[in-house]
Design a protein around this motif. Structure first.
Motif, mmCIF file in Angstrom:
data_model
loop_
_atom_site.group_PDB
_atom_site.id
_atom_site.type_symbol
_atom_site.label_atom_id
_atom_site.label_comp_id
_atom_site.label_asym_id
_atom_site.label_seq_id
_atom_site.Cartn_x
_atom_site.Cartn_y
_atom_site.Cartn_z
ATOM 1 N N ARG A 89 0.657 -1.057 0.209
ATOM 2 C CA ARG A 89 -0.068 -0.253 -0.261
ATOM 3 C C ARG A 89 0.919 1.655 -0.173
ATOM 4 N N LEU A 90 0.162 2.803 -0.579
ATOM 5 C CA LEU A 90 0.927 3.200 -1.137
ATOM 6 C C LEU A 90 1.366 4.166 0.690
ATOM 7 N N ASP A 91 2.102 4.855 1.314
ATOM 8 C CA ASP A 91 1.951 5.653 2.489
ATOM 9 C C ASP A 91 2.959 7.206 2.176
ATOM 10 N N LEU A 92 1.953 7.794 1.778
ATOM 11 C CA LEU A 92 2.805 8.794 1.604
ATOM 12 C C LEU A 92 3.909 9.752 3.073
ATOM 13 N N ASP A 93 2.993 8.890 4.353
ATOM 14 C CA ASP A 93 3.545 9.545 5.255
ATOM 15 C C ASP A 93 4.906 8.380 5.126
#
Length: 476
Positions: free
Chosen positions: A304-308
């Motif tokens: 899953r993409l997690d920008l944090d």
């Protein structure tokens, strides 16, 4: 499961083969990274092929955007870029060879007949089989258009995948695949197999949305008597909500992450961990990533993409980056800020001198620019709202007295200035905030900034005194 070291007696050759859509998608960037790392790990070659057979979409700016994205990410490829479209004659040649060997045939069904055949096949729970696979082409109408189809086999298809394990398809799931359209242009699966074979590709790492294509393509490899490459199909990246990645999740091009202020090494490190693991290690240099990368670390479940988390990893790489390089990279972000920039200040040493402290406080170059803005903010700047209220009569009188102390001091470094400010507050019988808050407002104009003594040290004596004068004249 197939061994990832199959073919290691020959040079490892991987490839990245995107369609030119106008930018290097984040998922494509990860695919390219994994192929690049695997090739570099084994001392092999990483090749770039543009699948540009769709001429309507394959513009030169779109192709340039992919190359620019890879170059910015630091994923250098070996040899020249290969255009799939330029190899169409070779694709046609192989299709004709399969016709001659009986593995393909000419199909003269028109569009209505194909629709009817497909509907009948669907009702029977199988894939399309053309009646022309068993007919003599001599019985075809004179001058009738035709396509070239692959003669699907009657046995189940098995592919050993380095990530997914053993994958099996029933024979009835594969139709008589079109290899050449009626205008003799090659289709995707034919072109990919021919190109990968001719380019000596040993390992194909790509998204698992291509898994069924591996079954179709394996049939063509077998028909031609060619050795199959090692297939490794990695799960796609999902959004934070677990759904298919879209633009609202951050499914942007690599240049968008560059423009947001991420470093290429930060994005590389994040993408490396997005579907691959090596124990508990999270931060990697390029050398560490190349040394560690193998297919055994690839995950079977979607990531899953997690920008944090991307920002967290990028912050580490900013903190480790060369100061001079960061000064160069942050300049466009400073110039893009709202407000007036002192061009002369940009060329001075202030940012370079402050960088060791500033870079530990920023997750992106955009944040770094915000931290450095006070160093280059054009003078005089107008204080408004709460900042202006901090400069009441009492505060101005106190700053006047501090100004005198600053003029008289010989030592101008952060340690000496911190001591001076502390002693001055004590001499004024006030808490440090009564001195620090108005002084910070005067020196930074409200821009984010590090420790006050460091702010004064990197601005320099003349600039500090000048900024105080700007706000307190004609009192000084």
């Amino acid at each position: 499961m197939i061994s990832q070291v199959q073919h290691l007696k020959t040079m490892i050759r991987t490839r990245f083969a995107p369609s030119p859509t106008g930018f290097l998608h984040i998922g494509g960037a990860r695919t390219a990274l994994f192929n690049w790392l695997f090739a570099r790990h084994h001392g092999g070659q990483f090749l770039l092929r543009i699948e540009d057979t769709d001429r309507a979409r394959s513009t030169q700016p779109a192709i340039d955007a992919i190359q620019d994205g890879l170059s910015w990410l630091g994923l250098d490829w070996d040899g020249d870029l290969v255009s799939q479209y330029s190899r169409a004659d070779r694709h046609v040649e192989i299709a004709h060879q399969m016709v001659a060997s009986g593995h393909a045939f000419r199909c003269y069904c028109d569009a209505d007949e194909v629709d009817a055949l497909r509907a009948a096949a669907f009702d029977e729970g199988r894939a399309l089989r053309s009646p022309w696979r068993d007919r003599d082409p001599a019985n075809a109408p004179d001058g009738a258009p035709f396509v070239v189809r692959f003669r699907a086999g009657d046995a189940d298809m098995l592919v050993e995948d380095a990530v997914q394990g053993e994958v099996r398809w029933a024979a009835k799931e594969f139709d008589d695949l079109v290899l050449l359209r009626s205008d003799m242009s090659p289709t995707y699966n034919l072109a990919v197999v021919v190109d990968d074979h001719d380019m000596d590709i040993t390992h194909i790492i790509r998204g698992d949305d291509h898994l069924v294509n591996a079954g179709r393509q394996a049939q063509i490899y077998d028909a031609m008597g060619w050795k199959r490459p090692v297939f490794a199909h990695i799960p796609l990246i999902h959004g934070p909500d677990g759904k298919k990645l879209s633009k609202r999740h951050g499914a942007l091009g690599a240049e968008a992450y560059r423009d947001m202020g991420y470093l290429p090494e930060g994005l590389r490190n994040y993408l490396l961990r997005l579907g691959w693991s090596h124990g508990d290690q999270e931060i990697f240099t390029d050398a560490e990533a190349i040394a560690a990368f193998d297919m055994g670390g690839l995950n079977k479940s979607p990531s899953r993409l997690d920008l944090d988390k991307l920002s967290h990893i990028n912050a580490h790489h900013i903190a480790q980056a060369d100061d001079a390089r960061l000064c160069e990279l942050v300049t466009p972000f400073l110039e893009g800020l709202d407000g007036q920039i002192d061009d002369a200040a940009l060329k001075a040493d202030r940012i370079r001198n402050a960088m060791p402290a500033l870079k530990t406080r920023a997750a992106t170059l955009a944040e770094l620019a915000q931290q450095a803005y006070f160093l280059v903010k054009a003078r005089p700047f107008q204080l408004e709202g709460k900042l202006a209220k901090q400069l009441d009569e009492t505060a101005c009188a106190r700053l006047n007295r501090l100004f005198t102390r600053l003029v008289e001091t010989d030592a101008w470094n952060d340690a000496a200035l911190a001591s001076l400010l502390k002693q001055f507050a004590e001499s004024e019988s006030v808490g440090f905030g009564k001195v620090g808050q108005p002084l910070r407002a005067v020196l930074t104009g409200g821009a984010p900034a590090p420790d006050l003594a460091l702010v004064m040290a990197v601005l320099g004596r003349d600039e500090v005194l000048g900024r105080i004068k700007d706000q307190l004249s004609p009192g000084i």
